[in-house]
Design an enzyme around this catalytic site. Structure first.
Site, PDB file in Angstrom:
ATOM      1  N   GLY A  90       6.735   4.163  -0.278  1.00 12.31           N
ATOM      2  CA  GLY A  90       7.434   3.655  -1.458  1.00 12.31           C
ATOM      3  C   GLY A  90       8.754   4.350  -1.742  1.00 12.31           C
ATOM      4  O   GLY A  90       9.321   4.201  -2.820  1.00 12.31           O
ATOM      5  N   GLU A  92      -2.674   7.540  -2.115  1.00 17.41           N
ATOM      6  CA  GLU A  92      -2.615   7.415  -3.582  1.00 17.41           C
ATOM      7  C   GLU A  92      -3.983   7.681  -4.198  1.00 17.41           C
ATOM      8  O   GLU A  92      -4.078   8.215  -5.307  1.00 17.41           O
ATOM      9  CB  GLU A  92      -2.056   6.034  -3.961  1.00 17.41           C
ATOM     10  N   HIS A 122      -6.600   5.989   1.155  1.00 15.60           N
ATOM     11  CA  HIS A 122      -5.149   5.902   0.951  1.00 15.60           C
ATOM     12  C   HIS A 122      -4.671   7.149   0.206  1.00 15.60           C
ATOM     13  O   HIS A 122      -5.371   7.669  -0.670  1.00 15.60           O
ATOM     14  CB  HIS A 122      -4.812   4.638   0.160  1.00 15.60           C
ATOM     15  N   LYS A 153      -1.567  -2.932  -3.378  1.00 19.08           N
ATOM     16  CA  LYS A 153      -1.767  -1.878  -4.394  1.00 19.08           C
ATOM     17  C   LYS A 153      -2.100  -2.556  -5.739  1.00 19.08           C
ATOM     18  O   LYS A 153      -2.765  -3.590  -5.730  1.00 19.08           O
ATOM     19  CB  LYS A 153      -0.543  -0.967  -4.455  1.00 19.08           C
ATOM     20  N   GLU A 157       0.098   7.371   7.423  1.00 21.42           N
ATOM     21  CA  GLU A 157       1.064   7.113   6.353  1.00 21.42           C
ATOM     22  C   GLU A 157       1.556   8.449   5.805  1.00 21.42           C
ATOM     23  O   GLU A 157       0.882   9.046   4.948  1.00 21.42           O
ATOM     24  CB  GLU A 157       0.408   6.309   5.227  1.00 21.42           C
ATOM     25  N   SER A 175       7.258   2.645   3.987  1.00 20.27           N
ATOM     26  CA  SER A 175       8.579   2.001   3.940  1.00 20.27           C
ATOM     27  C   SER A 175       8.870   1.163   5.184  1.00 20.27           C
ATOM     28  O   SER A 175       9.995   1.147   5.690  1.00 20.27           O
ATOM     29  CB  SER A 175       9.687   3.041   3.701  1.00 20.27           C
ATOM     30  N   ASN A 226      -0.807  -4.115   1.901  1.00 16.53           N
ATOM     31  CA  ASN A 226      -1.541  -3.460   0.822  1.00 16.53           C
ATOM     32  C   ASN A 226      -0.768  -3.735  -0.468  1.00 16.53           C
ATOM     33  O   ASN A 226       0.294  -3.161  -0.680  1.00 16.53           O
ATOM     34  CB  ASN A 226      -1.620  -1.952   1.105  1.00 16.53           C
TER      35      ASN A 226
HETATM   36  P1  13P Z   1       5.360   1.077   1.206  1.00 14.80           P
HETATM   37  O1  13P Z   1       5.428   0.111   2.366  1.00 14.80           O
HETATM   38  O2  13P Z   1       5.675   0.449  -0.109  1.00 14.80           O
HETATM   39  O3  13P Z   1       6.121   2.325   1.476  1.00 14.80           O
HETATM   40  O4  13P Z   1       3.808   1.510   1.077  1.00 14.80           O
HETATM   41  C1  13P Z   1       3.133   1.929   2.198  1.00 14.80           C
HETATM   42  C2  13P Z   1       1.701   2.043   1.866  1.00 14.80           C
HETATM   43  O5  13P Z   1       1.295   2.899   1.116  1.00 14.80           O
HETATM   44  C3  13P Z   1       0.784   1.038   2.449  1.00 14.80           C
HETATM   45  O6  13P Z   1      -0.547   1.403   2.256  1.00 14.80           O
END
Ligand code: 13P
Length: 249
Positions: free
Chosen positions: A170, A96, A94, A13, A164, A209, A11
């Site tokens: 992140g 976010e 997601h 983002k 997640e 992560s 992803n």
């Molecule tokens: P990270 O791997 O950067 O922690 O992000 C995970 C994520 O949100 C994948 O959708």
């Protein structure tokens, strides 16, 4: 006992550029070297068509879609539009988007239904916040999100669930294997309760992560059928070791 192929999905983002699509050739080469693993990349909408053209056959996906096929929804993109652009999958729900766009379980459910109906492999994300985990509510929170945002299974498109934990995204803080085992087992139980045998075939990804140096131990956990990778999917250098860990799991 179902044998589920590992799926390693990136992803991007709101990251990436035409220039960065050069990473896809090495990712595609690694994917060809790991025939037992499914690999996909979800770049920003604007890069999808170019990523399909330059992706060496790796499935390319979107990071969201609207639940309506078309209409007066400024700034949105429908599942059918994604499909037409060459996307084969989409991420919905997601954390976010749940946090920044205030997406509810009901909205995520509608998006997932639209995505499956459009024939897109659909990755529905769930996961508890840090406060919910500290309050001992992680399993209940995930169960509620699962109940509220997972559609009925219909048609040929595949439904995938991604766990997640918000506090692991992140941050460099990966959930422990014990935490992951507990939540993935609870998700599996809920999927089997709801869908019977078909619930045993649904892939459950871990995200938060994931890196080359922790992927192997995560992939060894029961009911971890792959990973949804953010930061470490942006370069082949970091993403390929995760594909290789899946191939050896
Ligand atoms: P990270 O791997 O950067 O922690 O992000 C995970 C994520 O949100 C994948 O959708």
């Amino acid at each position: 006992m179902h044998v589920r192929r590992k799926l390693v999905a990136g992803n991007w983002k709101m990251n990436g550029s035409l220039h960065q699509l050069a990473e896809l050739s090495a990712i595609a080469a690694a994917a060809r070297g790991a025939p037992g693993v499914d690999v996909a990349i979800c770049p920003p909408f604007t890069l999808i068509a170019s990523a399909v053209a330059r992706g060496g056959g790796i499935p390319i996906g979107g990071q969201d879609c609207h639940h309506q096929p078309s209409g007066a929804f400024t700034g949105n993109v429908s599942a059918a539009m994604l499909k037409e652009s060459g996307a084969r999958l989409v991420i919905v729900g997601h954390s976010e988007r749940r946090a920044e766009q205030q997406e509810s379980d009901a909205q995520v459910l509608a998006k997932a239904e639209a995505a499956l109906a459009a024939g897109l492999q659909t990755i529905v994300c769930i996961g508890e916040s840090e406060a919910e985990r500290e309050a001992g509510q992680a399993v209940d929170r995930c169960a509620a999100q699962l109940a509220g945002s997972i559609p009925e299974l219909s048609g040929d498109a595949e439904l995938v669930v991604a766990y997640e934990p918000v506090w692991a995204i992140g941050t460099g803080r990966t959930a422990t294997c014990d935490d992951v085992r507990e939540i993935h087992a609870a998700i599996r139980g809920a999927l089997v309760d709801r869908f019977g045998d078909a619930g045993g075939r649904i892939r459950i990804l871990y995200g938060g992560s994931v890196r080359g140096d922790n992927a192997a131990e995560l992939f060894a956990v029961d009911n971890v059928d792959g990973a949804l990778v953010g930061g470490a999917s942006l370069t082949a250098e970091q993403f390929v070791p995760i594909i290789e860990a899946a191939a050896h799991s």
